[in-house]
Design an enzyme around this catalytic site. Structure first.
Site, PDB file in Angstrom:
ATOM      1  N   TYR A 161       0.832  -1.211   0.000  1.00 46.96           N
ATOM      2  CA  TYR A 161       0.000   0.000   0.000  1.00 46.96           C
ATOM      3  C   TYR A 161       0.862   1.254   0.000  1.00 46.96           C
ATOM      4  CZ  TYR A 161      -3.953  -2.996   1.165  1.00 46.96           C
ATOM      5  OH  TYR A 161      -4.927  -3.959   1.119  1.00 46.96           O
ATOM      6  N   ARG A 175      -3.164   4.783   4.654  1.00 43.60           N
ATOM      7  CA  ARG A 175      -4.466   4.324   5.093  1.00 43.60           C
ATOM      8  C   ARG A 175      -5.559   4.665   4.053  1.00 43.60           C
ATOM      9  NH1 ARG A 175      -6.435   2.706  10.076  1.00 43.60           N
ATOM     10  NH2 ARG A 175      -4.513   2.625  11.253  1.00 43.60           N
ATOM     11  N   ASN A 184     -12.712  -0.215  -4.478  1.00 46.89           N
ATOM     12  CA  ASN A 184     -12.514  -0.370  -5.916  1.00 46.89           C
ATOM     13  C   ASN A 184     -13.809  -0.858  -6.566  1.00 46.89           C
ATOM     14  OD1 ASN A 184     -11.704  -1.028  -8.471  1.00 46.89           O
ATOM     15  ND2 ASN A 184     -10.368  -2.738  -7.856  1.00 46.89           N
ATOM     16  N   CYS A 192      -6.681  -4.516  -7.559  1.00 45.27           N
ATOM     17  CA  CYS A 192      -6.405  -4.139  -6.178  1.00 45.27           C
ATOM     18  C   CYS A 192      -5.894  -5.331  -5.379  1.00 45.27           C
ATOM     19  CB  CYS A 192      -7.644  -3.534  -5.524  1.00 45.27           C
ATOM     20  SG  CYS A 192      -9.084  -4.594  -5.588  1.00 45.27           S
ATOM     21  N   HIS A 193      -6.140  -6.551  -5.893  1.00 42.47           N
ATOM     22  CA  HIS A 193      -5.645  -7.742  -5.186  1.00 42.47           C
ATOM     23  C   HIS A 193      -4.121  -7.832  -5.237  1.00 42.47           C
ATOM     24  CE1 HIS A 193      -6.384  -8.878  -9.413  1.00 42.47           C
ATOM     25  NE2 HIS A 193      -5.276  -9.579  -9.283  1.00 42.47           N
ATOM     26  N   SER A 198       2.707  -3.770   3.892  1.00 45.84           N
ATOM     27  CA  SER A 198       4.135  -3.485   3.778  1.00 45.84           C
ATOM     28  C   SER A 198       4.991  -4.608   4.368  1.00 45.84           C
ATOM     29  CB  SER A 198       4.458  -2.159   4.470  1.00 45.84           C
ATOM     30  OG  SER A 198       3.945  -1.100   3.695  1.00 45.84           O
ATOM     31  N   GLU A 220      -2.573 -15.982 -10.846  1.00 45.09           N
ATOM     32  CA  GLU A 220      -1.732 -15.084 -11.635  1.00 45.09           C
ATOM     33  C   GLU A 220      -0.245 -15.428 -11.529  1.00 45.09           C
ATOM     34  OE1 GLU A 220      -4.482 -11.052 -11.642  1.00 45.09           O
ATOM     35  OE2 GLU A 220      -2.663 -11.074 -10.416  1.00 45.09           O
TER      36      GLU A 220
END
Lengths: 288, 207
Positions: A161, A175, A184, A192-193, A198, A220
């Site tokens: 993120y 955040r 989304n 977004c997946h 972090s 993927e």
């Protein structure tokens, strides 16, 4: 038989009749009041969409369903692009949810447009160049920037993120990035997946839960098991002791480091202290 | 009475949006002016269906006209006057094509109401306002029965509240002619209103 108008400063035209004595001023005023009140009408609800429809300007949203490896999804689209994607089995539920999301009704497509379906299926298989367009109206500039940045993450890779936050020039808004991704409107196709915490753990996923996120990443080729293993071991970056460059573990360049030359780093500071510079492709330096 | 006046500030914004993008800027324009354009059309035609067609046609023509305008020309538009002028053209063309304008005013000798007045959208008319608006709709029907040129002048002056100079520009007519038309329209309207009231009194006396 009276006239209703009194305009003292302008000369009377010859044919304008004089006000006869029997017309009371109050009566004339009342009529004028009633006439003015006639201006108070609302336009029919359908007028705007009728005009836009006739001009081909309407962005009326249509939808259809599609089978995917993660189950059935509903896809809403208009002439600007995809507008909403949701998992589910019930068209009625999707119509309600999409209406709430977009603030306008979505209607079933008489026939799913073949080119769009083909493009979606290619996108799901990760084939070809990305050709999908998105209608992100209604989202804030920030939200749009977050989603467009997520689109840059290649298939099979993940980014934290904080990376999105820094890349869009809002390094402290981590955040808010999470919130924007959680909302989304076009999951799967805006990936977004591919955005994780972090510390390397996968993080939450709004479209059907964390297992779905895992399944999509696995499909993927992002190897979620390996990602979690690295997170547990505290490994954030891979470095090559031949190039002295460090990358996110899923970066295409990291994959090319041979086992004999791979170095593990727990932080950017550690990598830099060892004389490594960040990769120019995955840009792993978060300044943290 | 509600007021939904579109202010000049709003016009400047609408025009700037239109100048930068004809397509994207058009929806807000329709949104801001649909009520006024429809209202004018309704007063001129007294039929919600005709009014909707006139209003739709007006915006469609406006959009097509924009294609030929430069950005500076668009920013300089007087929006209300421009849209009204188009609406009046649409209205006049329809009157010309139809030749015999259908008057919604019709005396009935049966048990039904003395007036056949075309109904508005029933969803927007709750029961209690229906009775209150009855006289209003009778008035609208009487206006619609006026000859078109008198009707236009009367509506622009006394319903829309435009000034004579503005109406004269809009209609490309001398101010004096406009005034004469407004006066004659008002005179005819009062006459028909009185006749209508006399009819009603007669009907009531029979009950």
């Amino acid at each position: 038989m009276t006239t209703t108008n009194r305009t003292p400063r302008t000369p009377r035209t010859p044919r304008a009749p004089a006000t006869p004595p029997d017309a009371s001023l109050a009566e004339v005023r009342a009529l004028l009041g009633r006439l003015r009140a006639l201006a108070d009408v609302d336009a029919p609800a359908a007028l705007l969409s009728a005009v836009l429809g006739e001009l081909g300007l309407d962005a009326a949203d249509r939808y259809f369903s599609l089978r995917t490896p993660v189950g059935q999804i509903f896809v809403a689209f208009n002439d600007r692009g995809l507008s909403a994607v949701m998992r589910g089995e019930s068209a009625a539920d999707f119509e309600r949810a999409a209406h709430a999301l977009l603030g306008r009704a979505v209607h079933p497509a008489t026939e799913p447009p073949a080119r769009l379906v083909a493009a979606l299926e290619r996108s799901l298989r990760g084939e070809g160049k990305p050709v999908l367009r998105f209608d992100l109206r209604g989202l804030s500039e920030f939200e749009q920037a977050v989603l467009l940045k997520a689109l840059e993450i290649p298939r099979g890779e993940v980014r934290p993120y904080a990376w999105i936050a820094r890349e869009i020039g809002r390094p402290r808004a981590v955040r808010a990035v999470g919130t924007a991704l959680a909302h989304n409107p076009i999951p799967i196709f805006i990936p977004c997946h591919r955005v994780v915490l972090s510390d390397g753990t996968l993080g939450r996923y709004s479209m059907g839960g964390d297992q779905i996120k895992r399944a999509i990443l696995a499909a993927e080729g992002a190897a979620p098991d390996v990602l979690e293993e690295l997170a547990r071991a505290g490994i954030r970056y891979y470095g090559s002791d031949t190039t002295h460059i460090f990358c996110f573990p899923t970066c295409g360049h990291a994959h090319r480091i041979s086992a004999a030359h791979i170095q593990h780093f727990a932080s950017e500071a550690e990598a830099r202290a060892a004389g490594y510079r960040p990769c120019n492709v995955c840009r792993p330096a978060l300044g943290a | 009475m509600r007021t939904h006046h579109v202010t000049c500030d709003d016009d400047v914004k609408l025009l700037a949006a239109l100048a930068s993008n004809r397509d994207a800027g058009f929806e807000p324009l329709v949104g801001a002016y649909q009520r006024r354009v429809y209202g004018l059309a309704l007063r001129l035609s007294a039929s919600p269906q005709d009014a909707e067609e006139i209003a739709q046609d007006t915006f469609v023509r406006a959009y097509r006209a924009l294609a030929g305008y430069g950005n500076d020309q668009i920013r300089a538009l007087a929006l209300r006057a421009w849209l009204y002028r188009i609406a009046l053209n649409v209205f006049h063309n329809r009157v010309r094509v139809r030749r015999v304008p259908t008057s919604p005013l019709e005396l009935d000798d049966g048990d039904g109401p003395a007036f056949r007045i075309e109904d508005g959208d029933p969803r927007t008319r709750p029961e209690q306002t229906l009775i209150a608006s009855e006289t209003e709709r009778e008035l609208a029907a009487l206006i619609a029965a006026l000859p078109p040129h008198l009707r236009v002048a009367l509506v622009l002056r006394h319903v829309e509240g435009l000034g004579y100079a503005e109406i004269a520009t809009l209609l490309d007519a001398p101010v004096g002619t406009v005034k004469a038309h407004v006066h004659r329209g008002a005179k005819l309207l009062r006459a028909s209103l009185e006749a209508h009231n006399r009819e009603e009194a007669k009907v009531e006396a029979l009950l």
